[in-house]
Motif scaffolding. Structure first.
Motif, PDB file in Angstrom:
ATOM      1  N   TYR A  44      61.275 -18.023  36.035  1.00 42.52           N
ATOM      2  CA  TYR A  44      60.751 -17.018  36.758  1.00 42.52           C
ATOM      3  C   TYR A  44      61.590 -16.145  37.428  1.00 42.52           C
ATOM      4  CZ  TYR A  44      56.135 -19.380  36.878  1.00 42.52           C
ATOM      5  OH  TYR A  44      54.849 -20.082  36.639  1.00 42.52           O
ATOM      6  N   GLY A  45      62.987 -16.330  37.088  1.00 44.74           N
ATOM      7  CA  GLY A  45      63.880 -15.348  37.365  1.00 44.74           C
ATOM      8  C   GLY A  45      64.701 -15.881  38.784  1.00 44.74           C
ATOM      9  N   TYR A  46      64.665 -16.989  39.126  1.00 40.62           N
ATOM     10  CA  TYR A  46      65.372 -17.543  40.047  1.00 40.62           C
ATOM     11  C   TYR A  46      66.992 -18.093  39.758  1.00 40.62           C
ATOM     12  CZ  TYR A  46      61.104 -17.967  42.774  1.00 40.62           C
ATOM     13  OH  TYR A  46      59.848 -17.716  43.484  1.00 40.62           O
ATOM     14  N   GLY A  47      67.786 -18.004  40.548  1.00 39.74           N
ATOM     15  CA  GLY A  47      69.101 -18.344  40.155  1.00 39.74           C
ATOM     16  C   GLY A  47      69.569 -19.514  41.259  1.00 39.74           C
ATOM     17  N   GLU A  48      70.256 -20.384  40.644  1.00 34.76           N
ATOM     18  CA  GLU A  48      70.784 -21.607  41.472  1.00 34.76           C
ATOM     19  C   GLU A  48      71.627 -21.523  42.430  1.00 34.76           C
ATOM     20  OE1 GLU A  48      71.331 -26.347  40.765  1.00 34.76           O
ATOM     21  OE2 GLU A  48      71.474 -24.907  38.987  1.00 34.76           O
ATOM     22  N   GLN A 107      72.668  -6.511  50.297  1.00 30.43           N
ATOM     23  CA  GLN A 107      72.349  -5.643  49.303  1.00 30.43           C
ATOM     24  C   GLN A 107      71.798  -6.196  48.096  1.00 30.43           C
ATOM     25  OE1 GLN A 107      72.998  -2.621  50.259  1.00 30.43           O
ATOM     26  NE2 GLN A 107      73.583  -3.167  52.126  1.00 30.43           N
ATOM     27  N   GLU A 108      71.605  -7.160  48.057  1.00 32.14           N
ATOM     28  CA  GLU A 108      71.200  -8.037  46.633  1.00 32.14           C
ATOM     29  C   GLU A 108      69.366  -8.330  46.817  1.00 32.14           C
ATOM     30  OE1 GLU A 108      73.200 -11.286  44.963  1.00 32.14           O
ATOM     31  OE2 GLU A 108      75.105 -10.074  45.507  1.00 32.14           O
ATOM     32  N   LEU A 109      68.841  -7.942  47.811  1.00 33.80           N
ATOM     33  CA  LEU A 109      67.504  -8.072  48.164  1.00 33.80           C
ATOM     34  C   LEU A 109      66.666  -7.270  46.863  1.00 33.80           C
ATOM     35  CD1 LEU A 109      67.151  -8.071  51.972  1.00 33.80           C
ATOM     36  CD2 LEU A 109      67.045 -10.070  50.332  1.00 33.80           C
ATOM     37  N   PRO A 110      65.562  -7.723  46.523  1.00 30.23           N
ATOM     38  CA  PRO A 110      64.965  -9.010  46.627  1.00 30.23           C
ATOM     39  C   PRO A 110      66.024 -10.150  45.997  1.00 30.23           C
ATOM     40  CG  PRO A 110      63.845  -7.952  45.086  1.00 30.23           C
ATOM     41  CD  PRO A 110      64.651  -7.244  45.475  1.00 30.23           C
ATOM     42  N   LEU A 111      66.013 -11.419  46.676  1.00 23.93           N
ATOM     43  CA  LEU A 111      66.778 -12.518  46.265  1.00 23.93           C
ATOM     44  C   LEU A 111      65.842 -13.858  45.836  1.00 23.93           C
ATOM     45  CD1 LEU A 111      69.723 -13.408  46.017  1.00 23.93           C
ATOM     46  CD2 LEU A 111      69.995 -14.307  48.331  1.00 23.93           C
ATOM     47  N   LYS A 112      66.086 -14.041  44.732  1.00 21.41           N
ATOM     48  CA  LYS A 112      65.272 -15.371  44.220  1.00 21.41           C
ATOM     49  C   LYS A 112      66.360 -16.412  44.034  1.00 21.41           C
ATOM     50  CE  LYS A 112      61.969 -14.386  41.489  1.00 21.41           C
ATOM     51  NZ  LYS A 112      61.039 -13.570  40.506  1.00 21.41           N
ATOM     52  N   VAL A 113      66.084 -17.665  44.739  1.00 21.26           N
ATOM     53  CA  VAL A 113      67.255 -18.586  44.504  1.00 21.26           C
ATOM     54  C   VAL A 113      66.463 -20.067  44.422  1.00 21.26           C
ATOM     55  CG1 VAL A 113      69.005 -17.326  45.471  1.00 21.26           C
ATOM     56  CG2 VAL A 113      67.802 -18.808  46.954  1.00 21.26           C
ATOM     57  N   PHE A 114      66.998 -20.917  43.981  1.00 21.23           N
ATOM     58  CA  PHE A 114      66.684 -22.201  43.967  1.00 21.23           C
ATOM     59  C   PHE A 114      67.877 -23.276  44.314  1.00 21.23           C
ATOM     60  CE2 PHE A 114      67.275 -22.084  39.496  1.00 21.23           C
ATOM     61  CZ  PHE A 114      68.032 -23.321  39.214  1.00 21.23           C
ATOM     62  N   CYS A 115      67.530 -24.369  45.041  1.00 16.60           N
ATOM     63  CA  CYS A 115      68.840 -25.327  45.170  1.00 16.60           C
ATOM     64  C   CYS A 115      68.058 -26.634  44.955  1.00 16.60           C
ATOM     65  CB  CYS A 115      69.410 -25.049  46.304  1.00 16.60           C
ATOM     66  SG  CYS A 115      68.241 -25.005  47.846  1.00 16.60           S
ATOM     67  N   GLY A 142      63.234 -11.020  51.195  1.00 18.66           N
ATOM     68  CA  GLY A 142      63.437  -9.688  50.845  1.00 18.66           C
ATOM     69  C   GLY A 142      61.941  -8.929  50.383  1.00 18.66           C
ATOM     70  N   VAL A 143      60.803  -9.917  50.082  1.00 24.40           N
ATOM     71  CA  VAL A 143      59.640  -9.349  49.642  1.00 24.40           C
ATOM     72  C   VAL A 143      58.580  -9.694  50.873  1.00 24.40           C
ATOM     73  CG1 VAL A 143      58.074  -9.418  47.741  1.00 24.40           C
ATOM     74  CG2 VAL A 143      60.426  -9.888  47.210  1.00 24.40           C
ATOM     75  N   PRO A 144      58.030  -8.570  51.223  1.00 26.68           N
ATOM     76  CA  PRO A 144      56.979  -8.775  52.422  1.00 26.68           C
ATOM     77  C   PRO A 144      55.483  -8.888  51.880  1.00 26.68           C
ATOM     78  CG  PRO A 144      57.476  -6.318  52.115  1.00 26.68           C
ATOM     79  CD  PRO A 144      58.500  -7.163  51.119  1.00 26.68           C
ATOM     80  N   THR A 145      55.474  -8.677  50.411  1.00 30.01           N
ATOM     81  CA  THR A 145      53.938  -8.568  50.057  1.00 30.01           C
ATOM     82  C   THR A 145      53.528  -9.922  49.459  1.00 30.01           C
ATOM     83  OG1 THR A 145      54.763  -8.009  47.864  1.00 30.01           O
ATOM     84  CG2 THR A 145      54.071  -6.235  49.337  1.00 30.01           C
ATOM     85  N   PRO A 309      61.967 -10.579  55.239  1.00 30.89           N
ATOM     86  CA  PRO A 309      60.804 -11.593  54.984  1.00 30.89           C
ATOM     87  C   PRO A 309      61.299 -12.820  54.023  1.00 30.89           C
ATOM     88  CG  PRO A 309      60.525  -9.300  53.805  1.00 30.89           C
ATOM     89  CD  PRO A 309      61.824  -9.206  54.819  1.00 30.89           C
ATOM     90  N   GLY A 310      60.621 -13.611  53.892  1.00 25.56           N
ATOM     91  CA  GLY A 310      61.000 -14.564  52.956  1.00 25.56           C
ATOM     92  C   GLY A 310      59.698 -15.814  52.958  1.00 25.56           C
ATOM     93  N   VAL A 311      59.631 -16.289  51.763  1.00 30.14           N
ATOM     94  CA  VAL A 311      58.746 -17.373  51.274  1.00 30.14           C
ATOM     95  C   VAL A 311      59.229 -18.199  50.360  1.00 30.14           C
ATOM     96  CG1 VAL A 311      57.720 -15.940  49.405  1.00 30.14           C
ATOM     97  CG2 VAL A 311      56.380 -17.771  50.560  1.00 30.14           C
ATOM     98  N   GLY A 312      58.888 -19.671  50.493  1.00 29.20           N
ATOM     99  CA  GLY A 312      59.311 -20.691  49.766  1.00 29.20           C
ATOM    100  C   GLY A 312      58.877 -21.794  49.943  1.00 29.20           C
TER     101      GLY A 312
END
Length: 423
Positions: A44-48, A107-115, A142-145, A309-312
């Motif tokens: 899904y494009g997430y980085g660890e 500057q890297e928004l939207p940022l998709k991460v997992f841990c 960084g994604v408000p929608t 914005p954030g969601v997780g």
């Protein structure tokens, strides 16, 4: 669980209450959950990323709030030698937000991460609840929608499907609305619970003054009885909040994801808004939530950063391992068995060559052929490479299939290729 007669009598040799040792058989299940979640999140494009296990206490006080049970009752907080107040992380989202600000990642928004990793809370240990537990979590900043909410939930569904446990869970979802909707709901809750103030628990009376939504998180039986007649947040959503929630529900329907709208599902923290969701199960008794998450558009700003914005969500790894239909079997090894002292060195060399070529190899450290073959059987080896003096003279080894019993002598130069059938 049967009593272990070999357990140590010395309390210092036992794990601390609420912690446990994850032994190899159990860790295979643990690793299966983590590796499956890692693989799917990457799709899904997430980085660890990884954050420290402890943070300055203010990181959690500012985000979780002094009135939350986590801060007031459950955090492991200590002073280091410099006098700084530090806390073992009770959850990961605050750490992700802190790392986002510390490392200038705007500057890297939207940022998709997992841990993933251990978390710590001082709670009463029970099935599915530990004082040191492990979580896997994902965050989108960084994604408000609403599309981010849908994708995040879909990722959770995908992981549960890959683990083979999706049919044991139900996705419960609700809308917390925007700040305007929450303010209106807050007033309604204050009015309702003020009328029942004397029946509230001591903790909830304190929450009534500071954050009434947290009353809805109470586990007190009297409080929960009052909640049954409390107003629902759905009655106070404005048009914008209803439209946001409808878009989330429509997106999940498009992806054929079944949901159960639960109007009592809320988040007491001020920075949460709009979507709140949990994947719950009846298999684990009272500890029914295996994944829980939502949208937290106010978190980064509350920590002193720009409005982001954030969601997780976060998943309990121990709880997911309990849902697995079966424990994954370890890779069956190849046993390399030297016969005689003169074969010991060459056998070690062969074992190392096989390992470097990707084979799992077990080599007993002592014993005659019979004892080493018994060890190979205990290890559930699939094949044995037997190397004795006669074989060494012919630069060969005896290869025995331990399932069929068939064996043949093969040149050492061909050994790696001939073993490919046993990978």
């Amino acid at each position: 669980m049967p009593k272990n007669e070999n357990a140590p009598k010395n309390p210092a040799l036992k794990p601390v209450r609420g912690t446990h040792d994850i032994l190899p058989a159990d860790y295979r299940r643990h690793r299966m959950v983590v590796e499956t979640a890692r693989r799917v999140a990457a799709q899904y494009g997430y980085g660890e990323m990884s954050m420290p296990i402890f943070e300055f206490t203010k990181v959690f006080q500012r985000t979780l709030g002094d009135t939350s049970d986590i801060v007031s009752k459950e955090m492991y907080t200590f002073a280091d030698r410099s006098g700084d107040s530090l806390t073992l992380r009770p959850e990961a989202t605050a750490g992700v937000a802190r790392a986002f600000l510390s490392n200038g990642l705007i500057q890297e928004l939207p940022l998709k991460v997992f841990c993933q990793g251990p978390m710590f809370r001082y709670e009463r240990p029970q099935k599915g609840r530990l004082r040191q537990f492990h979580q896997f979590g994902v965050e989108i900043l960084g994604v408000p929608t609403p599309q981010a909410d849908v994708e995040t939930i879909a990722l959770g569904v995908h992981i549960l499907e890959e683990l083979g446990v999706a049919d044991k869970t139900v996705l419960e979802i609700n809308s917390l609305g925007d700040s305007e909707s929450r303010a209106a709901y807050r007033e309604a809750l204050v009015a309702y619970f003020t009328g029942h103030r004397d029946a509230l628990s001591e903790d909830s009376r304190a929450r009534l003054e500071r954050n009434p939504l947290r009353i809805l998180d109470s586990k007190d039986k009297g409080d929960r009885k009052l909640m049954a007649e409390a107003p629902n947040i759905s009655e106070y959503l404005n048009d914008a909040s209803r439209a946001f929630f409808d878009t989330v529900l429509d997106g999940l329907k498009t992806l054929n994801i079944d949901v159960s709208v639960n109007p009592r599902l809320v988040r007491g923290l001020d920075y949460y808004c709009h979507t709140a969701f949990e994947f719950t199960t009846e298999v684990l008794g009272a500890q029914g939530a295996v994944i829980a998450g939502g949208r937290y558009d106010g978190l980064v700003k509350q920590m002193g950063g720009p409005a982001t914005p954030g969601v997780g969500w976060a998943a309990g790894i121990e709880r997911l391992t309990m849902l697995l239909p079966q424990s994954p079997e370890p890779t069956r090894p190849i046993a390399v068995i030297p016969v005689g002292e003169e074969a010991q060195g060459p056998a070690m060399t062969i074992a190392q060559i096989l390992r470097e070529n990707g084979y799992v190899v077990d080599m007993g450290y002592s014993g005659n052929l019979a004892k080493r073959m018994k060890r190979a059987d205990r290890m559930n080896a699939c094949a044995a490479v037997i190397l004795g003096g006669d074989e060494l003279e012919r630069n060969s080894a005896t290869l025995r299939d331990l399932d069929s019993g068939e064996q043949s002598e093969i040149p050492l130069d061909d050994l790696t290729d001939r073993l490919s059938a046993f990978r």
